[in-house]
Every structure is written in structure tokens, then in C-alpha cells.
Design a protein around this motif. Structure first.
Motif, short mmCIF file in Angstrom:
data_model
loop_
_atom_site.label_atom_id
_atom_site.label_comp_id
_atom_site.label_asym_id
_atom_site.label_seq_id
_atom_site.Cartn_x
_atom_site.Cartn_y
_atom_site.Cartn_z
N LEU A 163 0.70 -1.07 -0.28
CA LEU A 163 0.36 0.14 -0.04
C LEU A 163 0.94 1.59 0.03
O LEU A 163 1.94 1.21 0.47
CB LEU A 163 -0.97 -0.17 1.12
N ASN A 164 0.56 2.14 -1.10
CA ASN A 164 1.61 3.44 -0.95
C ASN A 164 1.28 4.24 0.13
O ASN A 164 0.27 5.42 -0.27
CB ASN A 164 1.55 4.11 -2.42
N SER A 165 1.40 3.95 1.03
CA SER A 165 0.76 5.37 2.43
C SER A 165 1.39 4.73 3.29
O SER A 165 1.28 3.31 3.78
CB SER A 165 -1.15 5.47 2.21
N CYS A 166 1.93 5.54 4.21
CA CYS A 166 3.16 5.47 5.04
C CYS A 166 2.40 5.13 6.68
O CYS A 166 1.06 5.96 6.83
CB CYS A 166 3.38 7.00 5.31
N THR A 167 2.62 3.97 7.11
CA THR A 167 1.84 3.75 7.93
C THR A 167 1.87 4.94 9.37
O THR A 167 0.74 4.83 10.67
CB THR A 167 2.84 2.28 8.61
N HIS A 168 3.09 5.93 9.49
CA HIS A 168 2.75 6.80 10.67
C HIS A 168 1.37 7.66 10.43
O HIS A 168 0.85 7.79 11.48
CB HIS A 168 3.98 6.99 10.44
N LYS A 221 1.78 9.76 1.05
CA LYS A 221 2.09 9.19 -0.14
C LYS A 221 3.10 8.58 -0.12
O LYS A 221 4.03 9.72 0.36
CB LYS A 221 1.41 10.20 -1.38
N LEU A 222 3.95 7.93 -0.01
CA LEU A 222 5.38 7.59 0.73
C LEU A 222 6.21 7.79 -0.85
O LEU A 222 7.35 8.32 -0.53
CB LEU A 222 5.70 5.75 0.76
N TYR A 251 6.95 12.63 5.17
CA TYR A 251 6.69 14.10 6.36
C TYR A 251 7.26 14.12 7.07
O TYR A 251 7.95 14.84 7.35
CB TYR A 251 5.20 12.86 6.46
N HIS A 252 7.61 12.76 7.94
CA HIS A 252 8.38 12.45 9.00
C HIS A 252 9.91 11.88 8.65
O HIS A 252 10.47 11.82 10.00
CB HIS A 252 8.13 12.48 10.37
#
Ligand code: FES
Ligand SMILES: [Fe+2]
Lengths: 456, 180
Positions: free
Chosen positions: A82-87, A91-92, A107-108
Motif C-alpha cells: 500500500l502506497n501510504s505511510c503507516t505513520h 503517499k510514500l 513527511y517525518h
């Protein structure tokens, strides 16, 4: 509709009588349910090996409304995340393609690795800024790794993924539809595989519901009339018509699986070779030689030739002229993003590849002289079905109702002549099954889950 | 790199002449005088439109698809451009029936290279904006850069090559039925 019940859904599709409510092409709640019930359980095409040839290559793909990363790790495994950061969801990966040792979030700064020399599970969290000071030992890096798609399969270069851990294997999902997909993916001389993607994926937006595209490719010979302007000007490879003469194709539908195709039954007699690229002797010589090789290589084995089809739910293809894959990504009830990939024999001489590319691009895609008209049809069919009054009136799918008979040589398939909407009725019956629940034992009949080669 | 011996003034005249050619061409397209537009194209024209990709800034060369190697939005010669125009004239090409209204704007015209010889050829660059309005509320705006090569003939300037670089990654229009 704000929410939609199973009872509502059963009322919307009457495949036996050939009617379908316009609501399913317009309604938001139905769309959301499609994402949850169909696109999170079905095998979906996510790319082609040719898009990620080397270790650490990646390609940004989609599965329904979910962006995913398709990548090959250093160990050679093909993975889908999944192209979405777990934090916090960023969108990674915001590139269309590239090569990366690790995916680092802008982002972080969390970063994730697929390399099994570094991590146990591909996608694991490897870098967290302020890890010691901020989280101490309380952050479980494994628990917060990338969301990985559990099922990924490569079939003759094409890559398919499925979010449901309990889903049947891809080949069961495909059933004997495999023969028709093979004709798109195999070398023209009959060798298995042997096709490659001509670099670049066309992506474009169309204001239509995704099912208009899927059902069109599932076997809508009826709409050919809308392409008369192309027939008139002769863009075909032979310099005449829209394409070269073909034998009549039949609507062949896989009743239990939802796939449909316009093609020939798996016969063993090839039609006589017809000159295809008469204007270019080198290209012509190639196709003539390949034709002879095909007849020799395949002998009396069942084989199919021309076809255009849809593998439920949203993977469509042309397998002869042109030779393309079309993925219909749903964006909203009334918008899709179409992705088109073009295929050619990998070892063909350059002039053959060039001739194919030119022909494909003037036929298909947004700049294609044939497909430009399809976009017009799908856009305005969607728009003019959205009104309060329009929504009360069903669509008609009664063409050749009751004409289906078993398709010899194919398990679980029926054929219903050239002009038929049986494949669309099959598609919407399958759609209803997925939308109204049912577990895999209900959804996958035993008769089609046998190895396809035992069928003949 | 210049290979011509023009004075600054001669160069200015040439620039003006070419701008005029590009304006006339845009006018013909907007007026749907496609047959007349065809006359302005060289018989060996290459007319192509690469696709743009989002790639890491360090991989700039991968940003667009390659000429004569990859899939593009369009890759045309005189024969297929002629066919497209014949298709528009059938009156049953539904993507353009009824016709769309277009406005082509061309700006920032620069002469990049002038090759004196027989014939003389000039490489140019410009920016374009094409607005398409279709039916009631369909509006597409195509903006980008063009690299054109113009060739001088006895009958005036002819377009010998056009590369159209559209500033979109996912094409936001449903189809490409106009010329750029
Ligand atoms: S959202 Fe990715 S690190 Fe915060
Ligand atoms: Fe079509």
C-alpha cells in the motif's frame, strides 16, 4: 442512496431478464461498496515485469482506489505494498517509477526496506528519526511496516495482486479464459510468453463509470457501428479499413467467473495467412514467417486467435491488432483513470516493433482514432444517466437473451453468437454475487478450478 | 550555435515571418480549415507527442518517453494526419460531432537554429495553450511547449517536424481529437 442493503442490490440487477439499474453507474454508496466488496477481493492487474526489470526497481500502481507500490527486491521477489505511510498516511512514493534502496517518507522521515539482508519481512520499518530519544524501545518496527498485499502472482510477465488472504489462486480465478489472455501474452509464433511492453504507460481520465469500460471489452460487438468513421478512412495495418479482415467472432462468456471475450473457439484450423503489412516488405515477411511458425509450433493443440476481452472486474485487453492491455481504475462513481500498455513480440526486429507501435497509437488510447469515440459514448452515457428521472429507468441488456449454448473446448463457458449481450449479463451476475456477500466457497465453483490443460 | 550569416535586422524579419506562419496555422485549426492546414505540412513531417512521467529530479532524462522507442500520446506522419482529417470530415466521428470549439494560442516564439542551405530550415521553440470546449460543460486546457522545425520552400514555409510536450502526466482530457 446513503447506504445500500443486499436487498437493494439484488433489485438493481436482473441478469436473467437483461435489465440493470442506472443507479449502479452513478451512486456513491454503491461505488464505495464496490471498492470494499469487489476491488479488495478480486485479482487485479498491477503491472508488468518489464516495468520493474532490475532489483529495487519500482512502479507506482493502483488497486481500486488504493495507490500501491509494485517493486522487485534485491532477492528478486516481486512485492506489492500500500502506497501510504503507516505513520500518518503520507503517499510514500510519489514517483511513477524509479529505483530505490529504501522508501523514505517525506513527511517525518520514516523509512522502509524490502531487502531481506536487512529486514525479516519486506516493507519493515528500518529508519525512524529520533528513534532512541523519542520512542525508546516502545516502537515495534515490525508492527509498523508497510501494508503488504498478501497475494502476488506473475503470469507470463503480467503481475496480479489480491488483498484477500483467502482468495483462490490466480489461475483458478482465470479459468479457461486463460487461452484468450495467452493469445495476448504469448509470442505470435505460439511460444508461451515472449511479449514485452513498449515503454511507457498511457494514463488518462474519463468521466465515466468503470463498468462501462469493462462491459464494452467483455464482448460488445454491437457497438462497432459507432466506429464507422474509422472504418471509412482505412487506418488498418494493411492500409484498408480499421483492421484487417477477421473471421466472425463469437461472444464467449465464462458464466461462473464473470469474464467475457469476443473471440474464436479453441479450434485447430488457422485461417489462411492474410497479408497484414503489405506496405512494408520487412514487416510483412516477419508476420508471414511467424504465421508458419505458429502453425508448426502449435500443431493440433487447441488455439485461439482474434479476441478482445475483460477479465473480471477491470482488466481488459486486445490480443490481435492492436495488442494492448487496458486497466480501468475506478476514481469515483463517475470517473475512471485508464491505463494502456502496448505489447509486441520481444524478439521482433525493430521495424516490426515500430510498425506495431504506430498502428497501436493511431487505434487505441486517447489519441486513437477508434477509441476517441468510445470515450465520447461512455462519458455521455454516464452523464445523461445521473438525473432523478433517468435513474428510474433501467438499461437494456436483452440482445440474444436465451441464445447461450455451451462453448466446446472451454469449461464453464457459453457462446451466444456474434451480436449478444450474454457476456454483459454474465458480468453483472458476477458483480451481484460479489456485492451481496458470499464467501469463496460460494464464489468459486469447482468445475472451473481444475488445471486448464486437462480440459481438452 | 548559428550557421547563418544574417544581420540582426534580417533575423528580426525572419522571426516575424515565422510568428506569422504559426499564427496563421493556429487560425486554420480553430476555423476547422483542416485541409488548408495539411497544405502547410511537409510530406515527410514527424509529428509526435511524448508522455511525461514523475521521476526523481536526478533522473531528468527519464522524465519523458523516448522518440521512436516508447509509447507516446501520438506519433504521426503525413499519411495518418491526413486520415485523421478525413475522419473528422465524415460527419460521424462522434468524438468531434458536433464539433468542439478550440482556441489555439502560441507565444514565446524563439528561433533556435537557422540552417541555411537548400532548403533553409529553422528550429523554433514556443509555448502553446489550446482550449477545447465541447457540448455544454466540457472544457479542456492543454498547455505546453512545442519544438517545431520549419522548412522554406518555393510555396512558403512548411512544418517539417513538431514535438509537442504537454505539461500533464495523467492526461486530464478524455481524448486527443484536436491538433497542436
Ligand atoms: S507520515 Fe510518513 S513519516 Fe509521518
Ligand atoms: Fe469501441
Amino acid at each position: 442512496m446513503d447506504t445500500v442493503s443486499e436487498q437493494d442490490l439484488r433489485r438493481l440487477v436482473d441478469a436473467d431478464n437483461g435489465t440493470v439499474s442506472r443507479e449502479i453507474f452513478i451512486d456513491r454508496a454503491i461505488f464505495d461498496r464496490e471498492m470494499a466488496r469487489i476491488f479488495s477481493r478480486a485479482w487485479l492487474f498491477v503491472g508488468h515485469e518489464g516495468l520493474i526489470p532490475k532489483p529495487d526497481d519500482f512502479f507506482a500502481s493502483r488497486m481500486g482506489r488504493d495507490p500501491v507500490i509494485l517493486t522487485r527486491n534485491r532477492q528478486g521477489e516481486i512485492l506489492v505494498f500500500l502506497n501510504s505511510c503507516t505513520h500518518r498516511g503520507m503517499k510514500l512514493c510519489r514517483y511513477d517509477q524509479g529505483n530505490a534502496r529504501a522508501f523514505t517518507c517525506p513527511y517525518h522521515g520514516w523509512s522502509f526496506s524490502t531487502n531481506r539482508d536487512i529486514v525479516d519481512e519486506p516493507g519493515e520499518l528500518v529508519g525512524v528519526p529520533h528513534f532512541e530519544a523519542g520512542y525508546g524501545d516502545r516502537l515495534d518496527r515490525r508492527r509498523w511496516g508497510l501494508v503488504r498485499c498478501p497475494n502476488v502472482t506473475v503470469y507470463k510477465g503480467t503481475i496480479w495482486a489480491n488483498w484477500d488472504a483467502g482468495a483462490p489462486p490466480f489461475l483458478d480465478w482465470l479459468g479457461d479464459m486463460r487461452r484468450y489472455l495467452d493469445f495476448a501474452l504469448d509470442h505470435r509464433d505460439g511460444r508461451p510468453g515472449g511479449s514485452e511492453v513498449i515503454g511507457g504507460v498511457q494514463k488518462w481520465r474519463v468521466k465515466t463509470n468503470w463498468k462501462f469500460v469493462a462491459e464494452n471489452f467483455a464482448g460488445d460487438m454491437y457497438h462497432d457501428i459507432s466506429h464507422r468513421s474509422v472504418d471509412a478512412v482505412g487506418i488498418g495495418p494493411g492500409g484498408k479499413g480499421r483492421r484487417d479482415a477477421q473471421r466472425p467472432r463469437l461472444a464467449i462468456g465464462f458464466s461462473a467467473l464473470g469474464h467475457g471475450v469476443l473471440g474464436e473457439l479453441p479450434h485447430t484450423v488457422e485461417p489462411e495467412y492474410a497479408p497484414t503489412f503489405a506496405s512494408d516488405p520487412e514487416v510483412e515477411a516477419y508476420y508471414r514467417r511467424i504465421y508458419d511458425d505458429r502453425v508448426r509450433n502449435l500443431g493440433n493443440q487447441p488455439r485461439v486467435t482474434n479476441s478482445v476481452g475483460t477479465i473480471f472486474p477491470n482488466m481488459s485487453f486486445h490480443s490481435r491488432q492492436p495488442r494492448t492491455i487496458l486497466i480501468t481504475h475506478p476514481i469515483s462513481p463517475t470517473e475512471v483513470e485508464l491505463w494502456r500498455l502496448y505489447l509486441v513480440d520481444a524478439d521482433a526486429p525493430q521495424p516490426v516493433k515500430d510498425a506495431a507501435r504506430h498502428y497501436y497509437l493511431r487505434y487505441s488510447g486517447p489519441g486513437g482514432m477508434t477509441e476517441a469515440d468510445d470515450m465520447e459514448n461512455w462519458t455521455y452515457a454516464t452523464d445523461s444517466s445521473a438525473g432523478a428521472i433517468a435513474r428510474r429507468h433501467d438499461f437494456n441488456y436483452q440482445l440474444a437473451l436465451g441464445h447461450a449454448k455451451p462453448a466446446p473446448g472451454l469449461r464453464g463457458a457459453v457462446q451466444s453468437g456474434t451480436y449478444s449481450e450474454e457476456n454483459q449479463r454474465i458480468f453483472y451476475r458476477r458483480w451481484t454475487q460479489f456485492m451481496t456477500g458470499g464467501d469463496w466457497s460460494e464464489l468459486m465453483p469447482q468445475t472451473t478450478s481444475v488445471e486448464a490443460d486437462n480440459a481438452d | 550555435m548559428r550557421t547563418d550569416r544574417r544581420t540582426a535586422l534580417e533575423r528580426l524579419f525572419l522571426q516575424r515571418e515565422i510568428e506569422e506562419f504559426l499564427s496563421v496555422e493556429a487560425e486554420l485549426l480553430d476555423a476547422r480549415r483542416f485541409e488548408d492546414w495539411l497544405v502547410l505540412l511537409a510530406p515527410d513531417i514527424r509529428y509526435w507527442m511524448p508522455m511525461m512521467r514523475n521521476v526523481h529530479s536526478a533522473r531528468g532524462t527519464d522524465e519523458s518517453t523516448r522518440e521512436q522507442a516508447d509509447a507516446n500520446w501520438m506519433d504521426e506522419g503525413i499519411e495518418t494526419l491526413t486520415q485523421r482529417i478525413r475522419q473528422l470530415a465524415t460527419g460521424i466521428h462522434w468524438a468531434e460531432e458536433p464539433v468542439s470549439r478550440t482556441t489555439h494560442m502560441v507565444s514565446n516564439v524563439r528561433l533556435l537554429d537557422i540552417r541555411d542551405g537548400t532548403p533553409c530550415e529553422v528550429d523554433t521553440s514556443c509555448r502553446f495553450l489550446v482550449y477545447r470546449n465541447r457540448q455544454q460543460d466540457e472544457a479542456d486546457t492543454f498547455i505546453g511547449k512545442r519544438l517545431d522545425t520549419l522548412r522554406q520552400t518555393e510555396d512558403g514555409w512548411r512544418l517539417a517536424r513538431r514535438e509537442i510536450r504537454l505539461d500533464q502526466n495523467v492526461l486530464l482530457a478524455k481524448n486527443l481529437t484536436t491538433f497542436f
